[in-house]
Design a protein around this motif. Structure first.
Motif, PDB file in Angstrom:
ATOM      1  N   GLU A 706       0.941  -1.243   0.014  1.00 38.55           N
ATOM      2  CA  GLU A 706       0.054   0.283   0.278  1.00 38.55           C
ATOM      3  C   GLU A 706       0.927   1.257  -0.061  1.00 38.55           C
ATOM      4  O   GLU A 706       1.785   1.240   0.709  1.00 38.55           O
ATOM      5  N   THR A 707       0.558   2.269  -0.792  1.00 36.29           N
ATOM      6  CA  THR A 707       1.265   3.527  -0.816  1.00 36.29           C
ATOM      7  C   THR A 707       0.788   4.471   0.158  1.00 36.29           C
ATOM      8  O   THR A 707      -0.465   4.622   0.003  1.00 36.29           O
ATOM      9  N   GLU A 708       1.532   5.094   0.561  1.00 35.76           N
ATOM     10  CA  GLU A 708       1.237   6.336   1.706  1.00 35.76           C
ATOM     11  C   GLU A 708       2.187   7.475   1.361  1.00 35.76           C
ATOM     12  O   GLU A 708       3.172   7.537   1.952  1.00 35.76           O
ATOM     13  N   LYS A 709       1.993   8.301   0.521  1.00 38.22           N
ATOM     14  CA  LYS A 709       2.458   9.357   0.046  1.00 38.22           C
ATOM     15  C   LYS A 709       3.944   8.963  -0.513  1.00 38.22           C
ATOM     16  O   LYS A 709       3.863   8.088  -1.246  1.00 38.22           O
ATOM     17  N   SER A 710       5.017   9.373   0.167  1.00 31.64           N
ATOM     18  CA  SER A 710       6.286   8.794  -0.283  1.00 31.64           C
ATOM     19  C   SER A 710       6.764   7.502   0.278  1.00 31.64           C
ATOM     20  O   SER A 710       7.907   7.042   0.112  1.00 31.64           O
ATOM     21  N   PHE A 711       5.869   6.809   0.923  1.00 33.61           N
ATOM     22  CA  PHE A 711       6.243   5.548   1.644  1.00 33.61           C
ATOM     23  C   PHE A 711       5.428   4.663   1.268  1.00 33.61           C
ATOM     24  O   PHE A 711       4.236   4.601   0.558  1.00 33.61           O
ATOM     25  N   THR A 712       5.734   3.199   1.280  1.00 34.10           N
ATOM     26  CA  THR A 712       5.262   2.147   0.940  1.00 34.10           C
ATOM     27  C   THR A 712       5.060   1.264   2.241  1.00 34.10           C
ATOM     28  O   THR A 712       5.961   0.860   2.900  1.00 34.10           O
ATOM     29  N   ARG A 713       3.741   0.496   2.605  1.00 35.35           N
ATOM     30  CA  ARG A 713       3.606  -0.329   3.450  1.00 35.35           C
ATOM     31  C   ARG A 713       3.585  -1.767   2.891  1.00 35.35           C
ATOM     32  O   ARG A 713       2.766  -2.048   2.047  1.00 35.35           O
ATOM     33  N   LEU A 714       4.634  -2.610   3.299  1.00 37.18           N
ATOM     34  CA  LEU A 714       5.022  -3.811   2.668  1.00 37.18           C
ATOM     35  C   LEU A 714       4.583  -4.647   3.529  1.00 37.18           C
ATOM     36  O   LEU A 714       4.890  -4.881   4.643  1.00 37.18           O
ATOM     37  N   LYS A 715       3.553  -5.848   3.066  1.00 40.41           N
ATOM     38  CA  LYS A 715       3.002  -6.844   3.790  1.00 40.41           C
ATOM     39  C   LYS A 715       3.604  -8.092   3.496  1.00 40.41           C
ATOM     40  O   LYS A 715       3.691  -8.336   2.390  1.00 40.41           O
ATOM     41  N   ALA A 716       4.097  -8.888   4.409  1.00 42.08           N
ATOM     42  CA  ALA A 716       4.539 -10.214   3.983  1.00 42.08           C
ATOM     43  C   ALA A 716       4.335 -11.255   5.060  1.00 42.08           C
ATOM     44  O   ALA A 716       4.027 -10.808   6.204  1.00 42.08           O
ATOM     45  N   GLN A 717       4.779 -12.285   4.789  1.00 41.15           N
ATOM     46  CA  GLN A 717       4.903 -13.626   5.939  1.00 41.15           C
ATOM     47  C   GLN A 717       6.309 -14.046   5.910  1.00 41.15           C
ATOM     48  O   GLN A 717       6.873 -14.611   4.596  1.00 41.15           O
ATOM     49  N   VAL A 718       6.996 -14.055   7.005  1.00 40.90           N
ATOM     50  CA  VAL A 718       8.253 -14.528   6.983  1.00 40.90           C
ATOM     51  C   VAL A 718       8.554 -15.611   8.309  1.00 40.90           C
ATOM     52  O   VAL A 718       7.985 -15.453   9.238  1.00 40.90           O
ATOM     53  N   PRO A 719       9.232 -16.662   7.953  1.00 40.37           N
ATOM     54  CA  PRO A 719       9.485 -17.628   9.325  1.00 40.37           C
ATOM     55  C   PRO A 719      10.246 -16.719  10.179  1.00 40.37           C
ATOM     56  O   PRO A 719      11.054 -15.848   9.920  1.00 40.37           O
ATOM     57  N   LEU A 720       9.782 -17.095  11.558  1.00 39.62           N
ATOM     58  CA  LEU A 720      10.620 -16.543  12.778  1.00 39.62           C
ATOM     59  C   LEU A 720      12.178 -16.840  12.722  1.00 39.62           C
ATOM     60  O   LEU A 720      12.874 -15.857  12.953  1.00 39.62           O
ATOM     61  N   LYS A 721      12.392 -17.992  12.205  1.00 38.92           N
ATOM     62  CA  LYS A 721      14.100 -18.218  12.166  1.00 38.92           C
ATOM     63  C   LYS A 721      14.795 -17.196  11.267  1.00 38.92           C
ATOM     64  O   LYS A 721      15.815 -16.954  11.595  1.00 38.92           O
ATOM     65  N   GLU A 722      13.894 -16.849  10.407  1.00 35.73           N
ATOM     66  CA  GLU A 722      14.695 -15.764   9.313  1.00 35.73           C
ATOM     67  C   GLU A 722      14.495 -14.205   9.998  1.00 35.73           C
ATOM     68  O   GLU A 722      15.051 -13.482   9.225  1.00 35.73           O
ATOM     69  N   LEU A 723      14.019 -13.908  11.060  1.00 36.00           N
ATOM     70  CA  LEU A 723      13.765 -12.587  11.468  1.00 36.00           C
ATOM     71  C   LEU A 723      14.612 -12.297  12.798  1.00 36.00           C
ATOM     72  O   LEU A 723      14.476 -11.153  13.395  1.00 36.00           O
ATOM     73  N   ALA A 724      15.753 -13.024  13.306  1.00 34.72           N
ATOM     74  CA  ALA A 724      16.446 -13.078  14.497  1.00 34.72           C
ATOM     75  C   ALA A 724      17.176 -11.536  14.301  1.00 34.72           C
ATOM     76  O   ALA A 724      17.025 -11.081  15.481  1.00 34.72           O
ATOM     77  N   SER A 725      17.664 -11.123  13.359  1.00 35.26           N
ATOM     78  CA  SER A 725      18.429  -9.891  13.330  1.00 35.26           C
ATOM     79  C   SER A 725      17.865  -8.861  12.355  1.00 35.26           C
ATOM     80  O   SER A 725      18.629  -8.095  11.865  1.00 35.26           O
ATOM     81  N   TYR A 726      16.467  -9.097  11.816  1.00 38.53           N
ATOM     82  CA  TYR A 726      16.034  -8.012  10.952  1.00 38.53           C
ATOM     83  C   TYR A 726      16.028  -6.809  11.334  1.00 38.53           C
ATOM     84  O   TYR A 726      16.154  -5.967  10.229  1.00 38.53           O
ATOM     85  N   SER A 727      15.715  -6.340  12.451  1.00 40.10           N
ATOM     86  CA  SER A 727      15.877  -4.960  12.689  1.00 40.10           C
ATOM     87  C   SER A 727      17.135  -4.295  12.559  1.00 40.10           C
ATOM     88  O   SER A 727      17.177  -3.171  11.939  1.00 40.10           O
ATOM     89  N   THR A 728      18.106  -4.846  12.550  1.00 37.00           N
ATOM     90  CA  THR A 728      19.478  -4.700  12.468  1.00 37.00           C
ATOM     91  C   THR A 728      19.707  -4.494  10.898  1.00 37.00           C
ATOM     92  O   THR A 728      20.273  -3.461  10.309  1.00 37.00           O
ATOM     93  N   THR A 729      19.357  -5.483  10.144  1.00 42.28           N
ATOM     94  CA  THR A 729      19.607  -5.581   8.608  1.00 42.28           C
ATOM     95  C   THR A 729      18.804  -4.525   7.966  1.00 42.28           C
ATOM     96  O   THR A 729      19.214  -3.548   7.108  1.00 42.28           O
ATOM     97  N   LEU A 730      17.529  -4.354   8.526  1.00 43.57           N
ATOM     98  CA  LEU A 730      16.498  -3.295   7.759  1.00 43.57           C
ATOM     99  C   LEU A 730      17.169  -1.722   7.983  1.00 43.57           C
ATOM    100  O   LEU A 730      16.965  -1.090   7.215  1.00 43.57           O
ATOM    101  N   SER A 731      17.651  -1.539   9.290  1.00 39.75           N
ATOM    102  CA  SER A 731      18.103  -0.115   9.497  1.00 39.75           C
ATOM    103  C   SER A 731      19.465   0.014   8.704  1.00 39.75           C
ATOM    104  O   SER A 731      19.507   1.052   8.227  1.00 39.75           O
ATOM    105  N   SER A 732      20.164  -1.191   8.343  1.00 42.87           N
ATOM    106  CA  SER A 732      21.503  -0.888   7.576  1.00 42.87           C
ATOM    107  C   SER A 732      20.842  -0.574   6.004  1.00 42.87           C
ATOM    108  O   SER A 732      21.689   0.159   5.298  1.00 42.87           O
TER     109      SER A 732
END
Length: 770
Positions: A706-732
């Motif tokens: 979904e588009t909101e002005k200059s941003f996009t709201r992305l919805k996905a389904q991801v296994p928990l195993k693959e989200l262990a360090s996601y906040s660090t990767t996304l920030s990078s």
């Protein structure tokens, strides 16, 4: 009033001195000028003065404001100038010197920016401003969420040199979600790289035309010292030391711009109601009517006023507080919901009711509980009932707070914010009521955790102490979630990001002298079956007296809600006819179901042994044969067996049921399930492709955008195993410009290659244990 008070004290001591104390003059002189005695005496006089002079503010004289802003926007420095201007402090501190009133915890001094939200009570021109200075990093958004729930409006700070940053956008979304009136203040107008016009244009691009200038700087940059105030119709000019401005006429070169801006403000004010609109279309609005209309459109969120200042040089601070005094809504304009649907207004004459929204543990003091008076008036010595815990509490010490400065007061009225200490059994989120009151307020809805780690003490014997410390820290910041997982055999701590948990670790090791280490958390896998299978098992044991005997025949199959029981099952060349005598549905505490069908005919197994068989099956459900994980969504049909008139007992059938189930489970094509989470990423549209590629690389599936002005709201389904360090990767990946939330969705089958790795890893651990 204060001058008269000091004159009275002076006159009193002159009289006492001349009549009674003159003969003792040499002794008094020696005693009073002793440094220790003199210091104690001064503190006592200050305490006496604060207590006697403290005014009890009513709801219409109070403004509760949450001050938000990204890291580096200058909130703490701005707050120092406010406190200085109102006489709370005599000298402004600095972050570099670690001397600010708001950042007084050791971890904040170490990092150089705010970690916790800080309550600051200041008095300005007959009003009381309760400003909660919130931490800038999104990792500490729990304090921001609580502050917005307690306050009537929000002030978002951004810097003239940095412009609209990710912190600005994050905080705007929190304010929008809380439905609070919002104003922006562009700070650091004195910075050498300040660009006010660019920053204001960014505000309009990101947050729309609701952003409305009511001030603009004449000379933003290193020489900043003047502001044009459209509402005042004056130019405000400061001396080098800042403070109170000199009001001058607006220079001719700005007159046309100011007239245009004032016309826009009049038009915005006229939209508040039809009476003002008629006057606007006729003879025009007076200054008072413009203010009246702007106050309405600001309160309902139709306008975001924009101000400017320099917190460092104390320029524009008085005008900012004047704006909050005049425009920010008072507590009397709001009601607060209880869990049973009542709306509570801040009536000072109603029975006393408090809501505790923050707890901190401070050196040499212990727990400090911060609260808002929801209704009534709280006094020193009041006995209140904790509605959640059923315990009685006495308010023995009552404070008005400005960061690390606590001023004793006798009472606080409805709508006000204060603190108390030494409560025995009160936690964040608790309601404290007078005996004639039964209010209970809904708990604050904190964001879900986004980063998790297993934690353990370096010294194993400290495990119990660590658990107690983590429980206490959860009280200070409820977004630190602690779980002692029996399944994973790990203590799991979750938070908003890597920095959030790193702060927790720093505090444990430096404040509490508890060395700890973080580990990769195990994943709570599940096991299930994908086809029907049959097995039987006979448990027989003879040891010289009464023996053990039990034989169980059963069928297992995968289960889904509403799935009927077949009348006939065929395995190999043999058919098994099923007649349902009894059915038991067990909702498993780890999710999913176990369905037990009793299909025994002819009394092959006595009914009294069925519970023992179920216990045996549950034993194996708690430790699946593939990875040792919990099993779920299985139907078990017990259709035959044998028993002995003497040797059969419960333990025999428990063991027979356990082993028969284990054999059938292994034959039923068992599979490993993994937890899959809904992931929602809010990302700038121009870098969405990188985020999508990363999600695909994590075995994720994009479900929509979904588009909101200059941003996009992305919805996905991801296994928990693959989200262990996601906040660090996304920030990078995004330079800290994206945020995300995650929530459990379901358990799904792991791919075959992943299952092979899991089975091999489990087999290796079993070999090591043997």
């Amino acid at each position: 009033m204060q001058i008269l008070f000091y004159f009275f004290i002076f006159f009193y001591f002159v009289c006492v001195y001349n009549i009674f104390l003159l003969p003792l003059h040499p002794i008094l002189q020696t005693t009073l000028y002793n440094p220790i005695v003199y210091s104690v005496l001064c503190k006592q006089i200050n305490t006496l003065n604060n207590t006697i002079m403290a005014k009890v503010y009513q709801a219409n004289e109070i403004k509760n404001v949450a001050m938000l802003g990204g890291s580096g926007s200058g909130k703490t420095t701005l707050m120092e100038s406010m406190l200085f201007e109102c006489g709370v402090i005599k000298r402004r501190g600095s972050i570099e010197q670690q001397s600010t009133v708001c950042d007084y915890f050791p971890v904040e001094k170490e990092y150089g920016y705010s970690v916790f939200s800080t309550v600051c009570n200041i008095e300005f021109e007959g009003k009381k401003l309760n400003i909660i200075d919130c931490a800038g990093s999104d990792d500490f958004c729990g304090g921001t969420v609580a502050a917005l729930q307690m306050c009537g409006s929000a002030l978002v700070v951004l810097s003239a040199n940095g412009g609209v940053e990710v912190g600005t956008q994050n905080n705007f979304r929190l304010v929008e979600k809380a439905h609070k009136p919002l104003a922006f203040v562009i700070n650091k107008c004195d910075h050498q790289d300040a660009d006010f016009d660019r920053t204001f244009n960014q505000l309009k691009e990101n947050f729309g035309n609701k952003c409305t200038l009511i001030q603009f700087p004449v000379n933003a940059g290193a020489g900043f010292n003047a502001v044009i105030d459209v509402l005042k119709g004056k130019m405000l000019v400061w001396k080098l030391e800042g403070g109170a401005p000199e009001f001058k006429d607006i220079p001719a070169e700005y007159a046309e711009r100011v007239d245009e801006m004032r016309s826009q403000l009049s038009e915005a004010a006229a939209e508040a109601d039809e009476t003002l609109l008629d006057k606007f279309l006729g003879e025009g609005l007076t200054d008072e009517e413009i203010m009246q209309g702007l106050k309405s459109v600001y309160a309902d969120g139709s306008m975001y006023p924009v101000l400017c200042c320099s917190g460092l040089k104390d320029m524009g601070i008085r005008r900012l507080m004047d704006f909050l005094n005049g425009m920010a809504p008072s507590p009397e304009q709001f009601s607060y919901p209880t869990v049973d649907g009542k709306q509570i207004s801040p009536d000072p004459k109603a029975p006393t009711s408090l809501y505790v929204f923050k707890t901190s543990v401070e050196p040499h003091i212990g727990e400090v509980n911060y609260f808002r008076v929801m209704q009534g008036t709280v006094h020193n010595g009041d006995d209140l009932l904790n509605m959640e815990r059923g315990s009685k509490e006495r308010i023995s010490q009552l404070y008005s707070v400005a960061g690390s400065i606590r001023t004793a007061v006798d009472e606080l009225a409805a709508g006000d914010i204060g603190a108390t200490v030494k409560l025995k059994d009160t936690r964040t989120g608790n309601t404290l009521n007078a005996k004639e009151c039964d209010n209970q307020y809904a708990p604050i809805q904190y964001p879900q955790p986004r980063y998790r780690r297993a934690i353990k003490p370096v010294t194993e014997s400290d495990a119990e102490k660590l658990a107690a410390l983590l429980t206490r820290m959860h009280e200070e910041d409820p977004t630190w979630i602690v779980e002692q997982s029996k399944e994973l055999r790990q203590m799991i701590v979750s938070g908003q990001g890597e920095f959030h948990l790193r702060t927790l670790k720093w505090r444990l090791e430096n404040n509490d002298k508890m060395p700890v280490e973080f580990l990769e958390p195990k994943i709570p896998y599940r096991e299930t079956i994908t086809k029907a299978a049959r097995a039987d098992y006979r448990h027989k044991k003879q040891s010289g007296g009464a023996g053990q005997f039990g034989e169980v025949h059963l069928i297992v199959e995968p289960y889904e809600d509403g799935m009927p029981v077949k009348e006939t099952y065929k395995f190999g060349n043999q058919e098994y006819k099923i007649s349902v005598k009894d059915q038991q549905e067990i909702n498993l505490e780890w999710g999913g179901k176990l369905i037990i069908i009793n299909s025994i005919v002819g009394g092959a197994i006595d009914a009294r042994f069925i519970p023992a068989i179920v216990k045996g099956i549950m034993d194996r459900m708690e430790q699946g044969p593939l990875t040792g994980s919990y099993a779920r969504d299985v139907r078990v049909i017990i259709y035959d067996g044998k028993m002995h008139p003497v040797d059969s007992n419960e333990i025999s059938f428990r063991l027979a049921g356990r082993n028969a189930f284990a054999q059938a489970f292994k034959e039923a094509n068992p599979k490993v399930l993994e937890p899959v989470y809904d992931l929602e990423v809010f990302v700038p549209s121009e870098i969405m492709g990188d985020v999508m590629s990363d999600i695909n690389g994590r075995r994720g599936m994009v479900m929509g955008m979904e588009t909101e002005k200059s941003f996009t709201r992305l919805k996905a389904q991801v296994p928990l195993k693959e989200l262990a360090s996601y906040s660090t990767t996304l920030s990078s990946l995004t330079g800290g410009r994206a945020t995300f939330t995650m929530a459990f969705n379901s358990y799904q089958l792991v791919p075959a290659d992943v299952q092979e790795k899991l089975l091999a890893a489990y087999a290796a651990t079993q070999s090591e244990e043997e």
